[in-house]
Design a protein around this motif. Structure first.
Motif, PDB file in Angstrom:
ATOM      1  N   LYS A  31       0.825  -1.209   0.000  1.00 50.46           N
ATOM      2  CA  LYS A  31       0.000   0.000   0.000  1.00 50.46           C
ATOM      3  C   LYS A  31       0.862   1.263   0.000  1.00 50.46           C
ATOM      4  O   LYS A  31       0.501   2.272  -0.591  1.00 50.46           O
ATOM      5  N   LYS A  32       2.013   1.180   0.670  1.00 50.13           N
ATOM      6  CA  LYS A  32       2.916   2.328   0.689  1.00 50.13           C
ATOM      7  C   LYS A  32       3.445   2.630  -0.711  1.00 50.13           C
ATOM      8  O   LYS A  32       3.531   3.780  -1.121  1.00 50.13           O
ATOM      9  N   GLU A  33       3.764   1.569  -1.457  1.00 48.19           N
ATOM     10  CA  GLU A  33       4.239   1.737  -2.831  1.00 48.19           C
ATOM     11  C   GLU A  33       3.145   2.333  -3.724  1.00 48.19           C
ATOM     12  O   GLU A  33       3.396   3.242  -4.517  1.00 48.19           O
ATOM     13  N   LEU A  34       1.927   1.839  -3.555  1.00 47.54           N
ATOM     14  CA  LEU A  34       0.796   2.369  -4.312  1.00 47.54           C
ATOM     15  C   LEU A  34       0.504   3.825  -3.937  1.00 47.54           C
ATOM     16  O   LEU A  34       0.254   4.664  -4.800  1.00 47.54           O
ATOM     17  N   ALA A  35       0.583   4.128  -2.653  1.00 49.87           N
ATOM     18  CA  ALA A  35       0.364   5.501  -2.200  1.00 49.87           C
ATOM     19  C   ALA A  35       1.455   6.427  -2.739  1.00 49.87           C
ATOM     20  O   ALA A  35       1.176   7.579  -3.093  1.00 49.87           O
ATOM     21  N   ASN A  36       2.671   5.932  -2.838  1.00 52.99           N
ATOM     22  CA  ASN A  36       3.760   6.730  -3.392  1.00 52.99           C
ATOM     23  C   ASN A  36       3.504   7.041  -4.865  1.00 52.99           C
ATOM     24  O   ASN A  36       3.694   8.172  -5.314  1.00 52.99           O
ATOM     25  N   GLU A  37       3.042   6.036  -5.614  1.00 57.02           N
ATOM     26  CA  GLU A  37       2.720   6.243  -7.023  1.00 57.02           C
ATOM     27  C   GLU A  37       1.581   7.262  -7.188  1.00 57.02           C
ATOM     28  O   GLU A  37       1.660   8.168  -8.018  1.00 57.02           O
ATOM     29  N   LEU A  38       0.542   7.106  -6.372  1.00 57.18           N
ATOM     30  CA  LEU A  38      -0.585   8.050  -6.447  1.00 57.18           C
ATOM     31  C   LEU A  38      -0.159   9.462  -6.041  1.00 57.18           C
ATOM     32  O   LEU A  38      -0.601  10.442  -6.637  1.00 57.18           O
ATOM     33  N   ALA A  39       0.696   9.570  -5.039  1.00 61.86           N
ATOM     34  CA  ALA A  39       1.169  10.891  -4.606  1.00 61.86           C
ATOM     35  C   ALA A  39       1.953  11.585  -5.713  1.00 61.86           C
ATOM     36  O   ALA A  39       1.831  12.801  -5.914  1.00 61.86           O
ATOM     37  N   GLN A  40       2.746  10.829  -6.449  1.00 58.00           N
ATOM     38  CA  GLN A  40       3.485  11.412  -7.568  1.00 58.00           C
ATOM     39  C   GLN A  40       2.535  11.875  -8.666  1.00 58.00           C
ATOM     40  O   GLN A  40       2.711  12.956  -9.233  1.00 58.00           O
ATOM     41  N   LEU A  41       1.522  11.065  -8.963  1.00 58.52           N
ATOM     42  CA  LEU A  41       0.541  11.455  -9.984  1.00 58.52           C
ATOM     43  C   LEU A  41      -0.253  12.681  -9.549  1.00 58.52           C
ATOM     44  O   LEU A  41      -0.573  13.548 -10.364  1.00 58.52           O
ATOM     45  N   ILE A  42      -0.554  12.763  -8.271  1.00 62.26           N
ATOM     46  CA  ILE A  42      -1.279  13.932  -7.756  1.00 62.26           C
ATOM     47  C   ILE A  42      -0.426  15.182  -7.907  1.00 62.26           C
ATOM     48  O   ILE A  42      -0.921  16.237  -8.305  1.00 62.26           O
ATOM     49  N   SER A  43       0.854  15.069  -7.595  1.00 62.25           N
ATOM     50  CA  SER A  43       1.742  16.234  -7.737  1.00 62.25           C
ATOM     51  C   SER A  43       1.886  16.672  -9.189  1.00 62.25           C
ATOM     52  O   SER A  43       1.927  17.858  -9.485  1.00 62.25           O
ATOM     53  N   GLU A  44       1.951  15.710 -10.106  1.00 57.66           N
ATOM     54  CA  GLU A  44       2.081  16.044 -11.526  1.00 57.66           C
ATOM     55  C   GLU A  44       0.821  16.708 -12.078  1.00 57.66           C
ATOM     56  O   GLU A  44       0.905  17.537 -12.978  1.00 57.66           O
ATOM     57  N   ASN A  45      -0.336  16.328 -11.553  1.00 59.14           N
ATOM     58  CA  ASN A  45      -1.614  16.816 -12.079  1.00 59.14           C
ATOM     59  C   ASN A  45      -2.322  17.747 -11.109  1.00 59.14           C
ATOM     60  O   ASN A  45      -3.547  17.776 -11.055  1.00 59.14           O
ATOM     61  N   ARG A  46      -1.581  18.527 -10.348  1.00 58.39           N
ATOM     62  CA  ARG A  46      -2.205  19.335  -9.301  1.00 58.39           C
ATOM     63  C   ARG A  46      -3.086  20.459  -9.823  1.00 58.39           C
ATOM     64  O   ARG A  46      -3.847  21.035  -9.073  1.00 58.39           O
ATOM     65  N   ARG A  47      -3.011  20.771 -11.100  1.00 59.16           N
ATOM     66  CA  ARG A  47      -3.855  21.828 -11.664  1.00 59.16           C
ATOM     67  C   ARG A  47      -4.921  21.297 -12.624  1.00 59.16           C
ATOM     68  O   ARG A  47      -5.586  22.077 -13.277  1.00 59.16           O
ATOM     69  N   ASP A  48      -5.067  19.975 -12.702  1.00 53.71           N
ATOM     70  CA  ASP A  48      -6.064  19.360 -13.584  1.00 53.71           C
ATOM     71  C   ASP A  48      -7.142  18.711 -12.725  1.00 53.71           C
ATOM     72  O   ASP A  48      -6.956  17.634 -12.169  1.00 53.71           O
TER      73      ASP A  48
END
Length: 108
Positions: free
Chosen positions: A72-89
């Motif tokens: 879950k930590k690995e999945l949360a890390n992946e989602l956190a990166q995607l959230i940071s990349e798409n923070r204005r969409d």
């Protein structure tokens, strides 16, 4: 996203003087208008007003340090990166929120 709008508007305004033939100028303007209309203006306005609020909510709830399980930590890390990349969409953030609800069992 805003860059695309700016480029299309720039091309539209440049089309006023760079064509010697009136027919070429009109066809170019119509082509640019069609491409500009394809944009999702609801997402643009939601991204301006609501994306920041949703981004803050998601980054707090999906932080990788909150998870104890390695998977879950690995999945949360992946989602956190995607959230940071798409923070204005806004639409992409909504998709990531649904994904977090399904995969990480996080209730918002």
């Amino acid at each position: 996203m805003f860059k695309v709008i700016g480029v299309k508007l720039k091309h539209f305004f440049l089309s006023f003087r760079f064509f010697s033939n009136q027919a070429q100028k009109l066809s170019y303007r119509e082509e640019v208008k069609k491409e500009t209309v394809k944009l999702d203006f609801d997402n643009v306005f939601n991204s301006i007003g609501l994306a920041g609020i949703l981004y803050d909510q998601l980054k707090k709830r999906i932080h990788p340090d909150r998870e104890k399980d390695d998977q879950k930590k690995e999945l949360a890390n992946e989602l956190a990166q995607l959230i940071s990349e798409n923070r204005r969409d806004y639409n992409k953030l909504l998709e990531l929120k649904k994904r977090a609800e399904l995969e990480l069992n996080i209730c918002f």
